[in-house]
Write a protein that holds these residues in place. Structure first.
Motif, PDB file in Angstrom:
ATOM      1  N   VAL A  30       0.847  -1.323  -0.116  1.00  0.00           N
ATOM      2  CA  VAL A  30       0.020   0.037   0.094  1.00  0.00           C
ATOM      3  C   VAL A  30       0.719   1.174   0.026  1.00  0.00           C
ATOM      4  O   VAL A  30       0.581   2.184  -0.618  1.00  0.00           O
ATOM      5  N   PHE A  31       1.873   1.243   0.783  1.00  0.00           N
ATOM      6  CA  PHE A  31       2.728   2.307   1.064  1.00  0.00           C
ATOM      7  C   PHE A  31       3.922   2.428  -0.397  1.00  0.00           C
ATOM      8  O   PHE A  31       4.739   3.136  -0.403  1.00  0.00           O
ATOM      9  N   SER A  32       3.915   1.422  -1.139  1.00  0.00           N
ATOM     10  CA  SER A  32       4.845   1.357  -2.310  1.00  0.00           C
ATOM     11  C   SER A  32       4.296   1.872  -3.603  1.00  0.00           C
ATOM     12  O   SER A  32       4.878   2.294  -4.606  1.00  0.00           O
ATOM     13  N   ILE A  33       2.887   1.873  -3.720  1.00  0.00           N
ATOM     14  CA  ILE A  33       2.232   2.211  -5.010  1.00  0.00           C
ATOM     15  C   ILE A  33       1.574   3.717  -4.822  1.00  0.00           C
ATOM     16  O   ILE A  33       0.610   4.143  -4.010  1.00  0.00           O
ATOM     17  N   PRO A  34       1.909   4.626  -5.675  1.00  0.00           N
ATOM     18  CA  PRO A  34       1.921   6.092  -5.289  1.00  0.00           C
ATOM     19  C   PRO A  34       0.310   6.504  -5.630  1.00  0.00           C
ATOM     20  O   PRO A  34      -0.239   7.358  -5.253  1.00  0.00           O
ATOM     21  N   GLU A  35      -0.474   5.679  -6.405  1.00  0.00           N
ATOM     22  CA  GLU A  35      -1.839   5.768  -6.613  1.00  0.00           C
ATOM     23  C   GLU A  35      -2.723   5.727  -5.314  1.00  0.00           C
ATOM     24  O   GLU A  35      -3.884   6.260  -5.219  1.00  0.00           O
ATOM     25  N   LEU A  36      -2.004   5.144  -4.413  1.00  0.00           N
ATOM     26  CA  LEU A  36      -2.748   5.006  -2.967  1.00  0.00           C
ATOM     27  C   LEU A  36      -2.375   6.154  -1.975  1.00  0.00           C
ATOM     28  O   LEU A  36      -2.538   5.823  -1.005  1.00  0.00           O
ATOM     29  N   GLU A  37      -1.851   7.250  -2.480  1.00  0.00           N
ATOM     30  CA  GLU A  37      -1.431   8.199  -1.668  1.00  0.00           C
ATOM     31  C   GLU A  37      -2.409   9.012  -1.020  1.00  0.00           C
ATOM     32  O   GLU A  37      -3.487   9.173  -1.495  1.00  0.00           O
ATOM     33  N   TYR A  38      -2.118   9.406   0.145  1.00  0.00           N
ATOM     34  CA  TYR A  38      -3.044  10.025   0.987  1.00  0.00           C
ATOM     35  C   TYR A  38      -3.889  11.487   0.444  1.00  0.00           C
ATOM     36  O   TYR A  38      -4.702  11.725   0.557  1.00  0.00           O
ATOM     37  N   GLU A  39      -2.741  12.104  -0.469  1.00  0.00           N
ATOM     38  CA  GLU A  39      -3.219  13.221  -0.927  1.00  0.00           C
ATOM     39  C   GLU A  39      -4.122  13.028  -2.398  1.00  0.00           C
ATOM     40  O   GLU A  39      -4.437  13.778  -3.166  1.00  0.00           O
ATOM     41  N   LEU A 136       4.864  -8.351  -9.111  1.00  0.00           N
ATOM     42  CA  LEU A 136       3.781  -7.062  -9.820  1.00  0.00           C
ATOM     43  C   LEU A 136       4.533  -6.294 -10.798  1.00  0.00           C
ATOM     44  O   LEU A 136       3.742  -6.028 -11.875  1.00  0.00           O
ATOM     45  N   ASN A 137       5.760  -5.981 -10.388  1.00  0.00           N
ATOM     46  CA  ASN A 137       6.479  -5.069 -11.378  1.00  0.00           C
ATOM     47  C   ASN A 137       6.688  -5.532 -12.664  1.00  0.00           C
ATOM     48  O   ASN A 137       6.438  -5.360 -13.655  1.00  0.00           O
ATOM     49  N   LEU A 138       7.085  -7.052 -12.694  1.00  0.00           N
ATOM     50  CA  LEU A 138       7.158  -7.709 -13.956  1.00  0.00           C
ATOM     51  C   LEU A 138       5.992  -7.818 -14.800  1.00  0.00           C
ATOM     52  O   LEU A 138       6.125  -7.555 -16.098  1.00  0.00           O
ATOM     53  N   ILE A 139       4.642  -8.011 -14.286  1.00  0.00           N
ATOM     54  CA  ILE A 139       3.596  -8.342 -14.921  1.00  0.00           C
ATOM     55  C   ILE A 139       3.135  -6.794 -15.435  1.00  0.00           C
ATOM     56  O   ILE A 139       2.750  -7.165 -16.610  1.00  0.00           O
ATOM     57  N   VAL A 140       2.979  -5.820 -14.760  1.00  0.00           N
ATOM     58  CA  VAL A 140       2.829  -4.574 -15.286  1.00  0.00           C
ATOM     59  C   VAL A 140       3.764  -3.985 -16.466  1.00  0.00           C
ATOM     60  O   VAL A 140       3.040  -3.799 -17.347  1.00  0.00           O
ATOM     61  N   ILE A 141       5.089  -4.073 -16.338  1.00  0.00           N
ATOM     62  CA  ILE A 141       5.965  -3.869 -17.479  1.00  0.00           C
ATOM     63  C   ILE A 141       5.486  -4.626 -18.648  1.00  0.00           C
ATOM     64  O   ILE A 141       5.597  -4.252 -19.764  1.00  0.00           O
ATOM     65  N   LEU A 142       5.409  -6.247 -18.520  1.00  0.00           N
ATOM     66  CA  LEU A 142       5.315  -6.947 -19.510  1.00  0.00           C
ATOM     67  C   LEU A 142       3.832  -6.768 -20.312  1.00  0.00           C
ATOM     68  O   LEU A 142       3.803  -6.802 -21.490  1.00  0.00           O
ATOM     69  N   LEU A 143       2.720  -6.659 -19.566  1.00  0.00           N
ATOM     70  CA  LEU A 143       1.570  -6.767 -19.889  1.00  0.00           C
ATOM     71  C   LEU A 143       1.027  -5.518 -20.198  1.00  0.00           C
ATOM     72  O   LEU A 143      -0.060  -5.156 -21.104  1.00  0.00           O
ATOM     73  N   PHE A 144       1.381  -4.405 -19.250  1.00  0.00           N
ATOM     74  CA  PHE A 144       0.824  -2.996 -19.436  1.00  0.00           C
ATOM     75  C   PHE A 144       1.916  -2.031 -19.456  1.00  0.00           C
ATOM     76  O   PHE A 144       2.056  -1.163 -18.647  1.00  0.00           O
ATOM     77  N   PRO A 145       2.636  -2.031 -20.583  1.00  0.00           N
ATOM     78  CA  PRO A 145       3.962  -1.172 -20.688  1.00  0.00           C
ATOM     79  C   PRO A 145       3.467   0.408 -20.575  1.00  0.00           C
ATOM     80  O   PRO A 145       4.570   1.134 -19.948  1.00  0.00           O
ATOM     81  N   LEU A 147       1.920   1.582 -18.338  1.00  0.00           N
ATOM     82  CA  LEU A 147       1.855   2.008 -17.108  1.00  0.00           C
ATOM     83  C   LEU A 147       3.087   1.690 -16.537  1.00  0.00           C
ATOM     84  O   LEU A 147       3.434   2.500 -15.550  1.00  0.00           O
ATOM     85  N   GLY A 148       3.923   0.549 -16.975  1.00  0.00           N
ATOM     86  CA  GLY A 148       4.933   0.155 -16.093  1.00  0.00           C
ATOM     87  C   GLY A 148       5.917   0.843 -16.734  1.00  0.00           C
ATOM     88  O   GLY A 148       7.362   0.625 -16.114  1.00  0.00           O
ATOM     89  N   ILE A 149       6.223   1.601 -17.960  1.00  0.00           N
ATOM     90  CA  ILE A 149       7.262   2.305 -18.376  1.00  0.00           C
ATOM     91  C   ILE A 149       6.929   3.640 -18.770  1.00  0.00           C
ATOM     92  O   ILE A 149       6.196   4.076 -19.281  1.00  0.00           O
ATOM     93  N   GLY A 157      10.953   5.653 -21.733  1.00  0.00           N
ATOM     94  CA  GLY A 157      11.728   4.367 -21.912  1.00  0.00           C
ATOM     95  C   GLY A 157      12.240   3.644 -20.597  1.00  0.00           C
ATOM     96  O   GLY A 157      12.444   2.274 -20.468  1.00  0.00           O
ATOM     97  N   ALA A 158      12.225   4.512 -19.709  1.00  0.00           N
ATOM     98  CA  ALA A 158      12.966   4.016 -18.184  1.00  0.00           C
ATOM     99  C   ALA A 158      11.838   3.069 -17.564  1.00  0.00           C
ATOM    100  O   ALA A 158      10.541   3.530 -17.458  1.00  0.00           O
ATOM    101  N   TRP A 159      12.083   2.108 -17.167  1.00  0.00           N
ATOM    102  CA  TRP A 159      11.181   1.183 -16.360  1.00  0.00           C
ATOM    103  C   TRP A 159      10.770   1.964 -15.071  1.00  0.00           C
ATOM    104  O   TRP A 159      11.550   2.407 -14.253  1.00  0.00           O
ATOM    105  N   LYS A 160       9.330   1.653 -14.603  1.00  0.00           N
ATOM    106  CA  LYS A 160       9.006   2.281 -13.441  1.00  0.00           C
ATOM    107  C   LYS A 160       8.000   1.258 -12.414  1.00  0.00           C
ATOM    108  O   LYS A 160       7.828   1.604 -11.479  1.00  0.00           O
ATOM    109  N   GLY A 161       7.529   0.264 -13.249  1.00  0.00           N
ATOM    110  CA  GLY A 161       6.702  -0.692 -12.540  1.00  0.00           C
ATOM    111  C   GLY A 161       5.599  -0.011 -12.122  1.00  0.00           C
ATOM    112  O   GLY A 161       4.893   0.751 -12.356  1.00  0.00           O
ATOM    113  N   VAL A 162       5.070  -0.605 -11.011  1.00  0.00           N
ATOM    114  CA  VAL A 162       3.909  -0.283 -10.017  1.00  0.00           C
ATOM    115  C   VAL A 162       4.460   1.000  -9.074  1.00  0.00           C
ATOM    116  O   VAL A 162       3.404   1.551  -8.503  1.00  0.00           O
TER     117      VAL A 162
END
Length: 415
Positions: A30-39, A136-145, A147-149, A157-162
């Motif tokens: 929860v604290f690793s994924i920015p979409e779930l931030e308090y703001e 999770l990072n691998l799945i997002v990068i491969l299946l949803f580039p 979002l993950g790149i 072009g730099a990878w960012k994962g979830v």
């Protein structure tokens, strides 16, 4: 009667196993994924506040244990006592109050986790966390580039994962890489499993294009190499071990001189310059603003949510949300008083980690020292520590609380 007792023990064991394997890694994610931030959205705010309330209730219901956890970390108590003054003298009190709620919530979560886990159990939790995060990072990068790149012009072009940004992705991958490398090096657990995740996180570090992550992983591997050599010779000849330590220190010093003399060439090869991609200009501006509120700062989150943020962003053509230095941001947010307290907490943690390191070579005892080294290096040229919601801050706090508890259980510094 005997059956009931056995059944009761099994329930306790299953309950704790579920907590290890599912609940705690989920909290860390929860604290690793920015979409779930308090703001973020109203739902995100509700989710986070609910989480804080649940953990606060648990801490309150176990008040004696909570007090014991804080009694072993008086410096952290000093930091908490600084928060009211931080709000009173804040540039933007409303923002600082919101950020402070998050800060206190993270501290409570960390206390509860540390209260229920030994250092060995915490190591197992981290294993599951880094495993799930890597997948999770691998799945997002491969299946949803998309979002993950990174798709923007700056980091394209730099990878960012979830994780949401290449630098966070790179440095969290460093922690995953080192964790599984230690397991592999110490020959603990399934060799193929550890090798698989070492490889995945190694690729992540390279594809993140984060130079900070690359430098940190080199530094941590060098630290592991030094510790292994020192421990090997210490068994046979302490004088030889000390001589090797001095020799390696001289080698590192010589390398540092060579790097300094050829700094421009090395930075150009890394795609950087002496401004560290504009960081030195940010540092100069930050230091100038620090002088205005030297002791207590601008309040947690206050500086980078003020007109000053727009001034520096316009100057370097970037929408900045930090000074790109964790220690500078602490100074801006909490002043010199807060910075000194945090540095003392880190130094106290290192001292306790050294004591634990002397006890055994088991993987979970080397983790605190590695993490403190990581924290120091990572916050020199990047702000990945106390910055809004931060997985780094959670990992740091839990480590600090747990090693304090372990030291206390082992009779202080006698061993």
């Amino acid at each position: 009667m005997g059956y009931s007792l056995t059944n009761s023990k099994e329930k306790v064991f299953i309950s704790k196993s579920v907590m290890w394997v599912y609940f705690i890694p989920a909290i860390l994610l929860v604290f690793s994924i920015p979409e779930l931030e308090y703001e973020g959205s109203t739902f995100s705010k509700f989710l986070n506040l609910s989480l804080y309330c649940v953990f606060f209730m648990y801490a309150f219901m176990n008040m004696n244990k909570t007090i014991n956890m804080f009694s072993g970390n008086k410096l952290l108590v000093c930091f908490i006592l600084l928060i009211p003054f931080n709000i009173i003298f804040a540039y933007n009190p409303n923002i600082t109050v919101q950020y402070s709620i998050t800060l206190l919530g993270e501290i409570i979560i960390s206390v509860v986790l540390a209260m229920n886990l030994s250092l060995k159990e915490w190591s197992k939790v981290l294993g599951w966390y880094f495993c799930i995060l890597s997948l999770l990072n691998l799945i997002v990068i491969l299946l949803f580039p998309s979002l993950g790149i990174h798709q923007d012009a700056i980091h394209g072009g730099a990878w960012k994962g979830v994780v949401g940004h290449k630098n966070s992705f790179g440095t969290l991958s460093v922690l995953g890489f080192v964790y599984f490398f230690v397991q592999l090096f110490m020959k603990k657990g399934n060799r193929f499993y550890n090798l698989f995740f070492v490889g995945i996180n190694g690729v992540f570090i390279l594809m993140s294009s984060s130079k900070t992550a690359m430098l940190i992983v080199i530094a941590l591997l060098a630290f592991l190499f030094y510790r292994s050599i020192y421990n090997y010779f210490k068994k046979t000849n302490i004088n030889l071990a000390l001589s090797i330590g001095v020799f390696l220190a001289l080698i590192i010093g010589l390398i540092g001189i060579v790097v300094y003399l050829n700094l421009d060439f090395i930075l150009n090869a890394m795609g950087r310059d002496r401004s560290l991609t504009g960081r030195t200009e940010i540092y100069e501006f930050s230091f100038a603003m620090i002088k205005e509120k030297m002791l207590l700062g601008y309040g947690y989150g206050g500086f980078w949510n003020s007109p000053y943020q727009a001034i520096i962003s316009d100057r370097i053509w970037l929408d900045l949300r930090s000074s790109h230095s964790g220690f500078l941001d602490i100074w801006l947010d909490f002043g010199l008083v807060g910075l000194v307290i945090i540095i003392l907490i880190i130094l106290a943690g290192i001292k306790k980690a050294i004591v634990l390191n002397r006890i055994s070579r088991t993987p979970y005892l080397i983790w605190p020292m590695l993490f403190f080294v990581f924290t120091i290096i990572n916050n020199i040229t990047d702000s990945r520590f106390i910055h809004s919601r931060s997985i780094y801050w959670i990992l740091f706090l839990v480590t600090v609380f747990i090693i304090s508890k372990e030291i206390k259980q082992k009779g202080g510094y006698k061993k």
